[in-house]
Design an enzyme around this catalytic site. Sequence first.
Site, PDB file in Angstrom:
ATOM      1  CB  SER A  46      -0.810   0.075   1.251  1.00  0.00           C
ATOM      2  OG  SER A  46      -1.965   0.834   1.185  1.00  0.00           O
ATOM      3  CD  GLU A  47      -0.950   3.666  -3.273  1.00  0.00           C
ATOM      4  OE1 GLU A  47      -0.974   2.468  -2.903  1.00  0.00           O
ATOM      5  OE2 GLU A  47      -1.605   4.114  -4.100  1.00  0.00           O
TER       6      GLU A  47
END
Lengths: 230, 231
Positions: A46-47
């Site tokens: 997840s960025e």
Amino acid sequence: MPLTREGIAFRIARDLPDGSFVNLGVGIPTLVARFVPPDRTILIHSENGILGAGPKAAPGEEDPDLVNANGDYVTLMPGASLFDHALSFTMIRGGHLTHAVLGALQVSRRGDLANWRIPGPRVPGVGGAMDIAVGAQQVWVATTHTTDQGEPKIVEECTYPLTAARCVRRIYTDLAVLRVEGEHLVLEELAPGVTVEEVLQRTSTRLTVPDGVPTMEVPAEFAGIPLLAS
Amino acid sequence: MDRVVATCDEAVADIPNGAFIMIGGFGPPGIPVNLVQALRRRRLRDLVLIYCGGGTEEDGIGGLIADGAVRKLITSYPTHPGASAVRERYLREEIELEVLPQGTFVERIRAAGAGLGGFYTPTGVGTELAEGKEVRIIDGRAYLFELPLRADYALIKAYRADRWGNLTYRRTMRNFNPIMATAANIVIAEVDELVPVGGLSPEEIETPCIFVDRVVVVPREEIRRVARESR
């Protein structure tokens, strides 16, 4: 019959090998995590700084300091790690993610992707889409084959603003699986009960159709419900 | 060496009109909400905010924008639910937006903090966000040149601090905070807990005190409970 959104996600999850590091975009891509086969270890990136994001937290169990890039309160799988945005985008841009599954407004026959902006009087917002599209080793698109209005999303040239040129390798829709092969698209699989003619009719660019395109294997529960585009 | 100030209002008291201000956070985690509320009480004008989202009423950043305090927002994703103030002001042409790919946004800040004059990135090549940017081919691949991004002030959020300003983070509170801490003239940290100098393990300190100018402690009961349970 076309696949449901879950059906598209199920089909994609089957293609992710053991040991993949995967970023999932919003919409149908998010659903892919639910269908990872139990015998494979796949780490969801997840960025905002998670490698190894788990399912959403149960109501009442949310940690106020732990969200994924969609803003959902999530959990961490054993072996997960946490880091800042610079390291997160080092993973993304540096080619360390094995796969990214992204939504699309349009994909061209060369694998150009448009998925961040609809022209008009709107606030533009790009997020991590452009970095992920240029950086992941394999970019796969998960989308309905057409819009709610029946407009093809797989096109000769993108008319919406580009996210990145020539980045998409495979396209998974409710009707078919397509592979980008240099300058053109190859029809790889059909959804159960869907014909080649139907796919061609709803695609506004030429497809290469090999002899005897196989029908994809998905559980019956994921076929047969009409889809609305995300 | 004591960086602790008593209140958020005191911590932001010298920020002038027109200042460039970085604000950390992604989603609710890592937004220094109490510092932002104190900034809002200053009723400043012409601010340039460097913040990844669009701000909401709850986090105070949307409030700053709604108040008309913000001339320009340098951002990546200002279109999330709740970002209504920026939408209304943008459509009325009352705020300027500079939209960057998220990796470019953070790397520009990192470059400034690391003393670099910019960098080349493959992100955005051939898109409308490449307009006006130098393109260079390196080993056969096209890259865009991006400049460093500095600020006068950074408002950041961390978990624990000591009086010198060493900081730790928990969960996804990190996001932009450790990077922004390196790239502003004055760095102000809102933290949950203060511990004695030496009370943080040197290995867990993610932002060393060299980067931090002011620390304000605003305890969160909710986090005390969660942190106890997950120990």
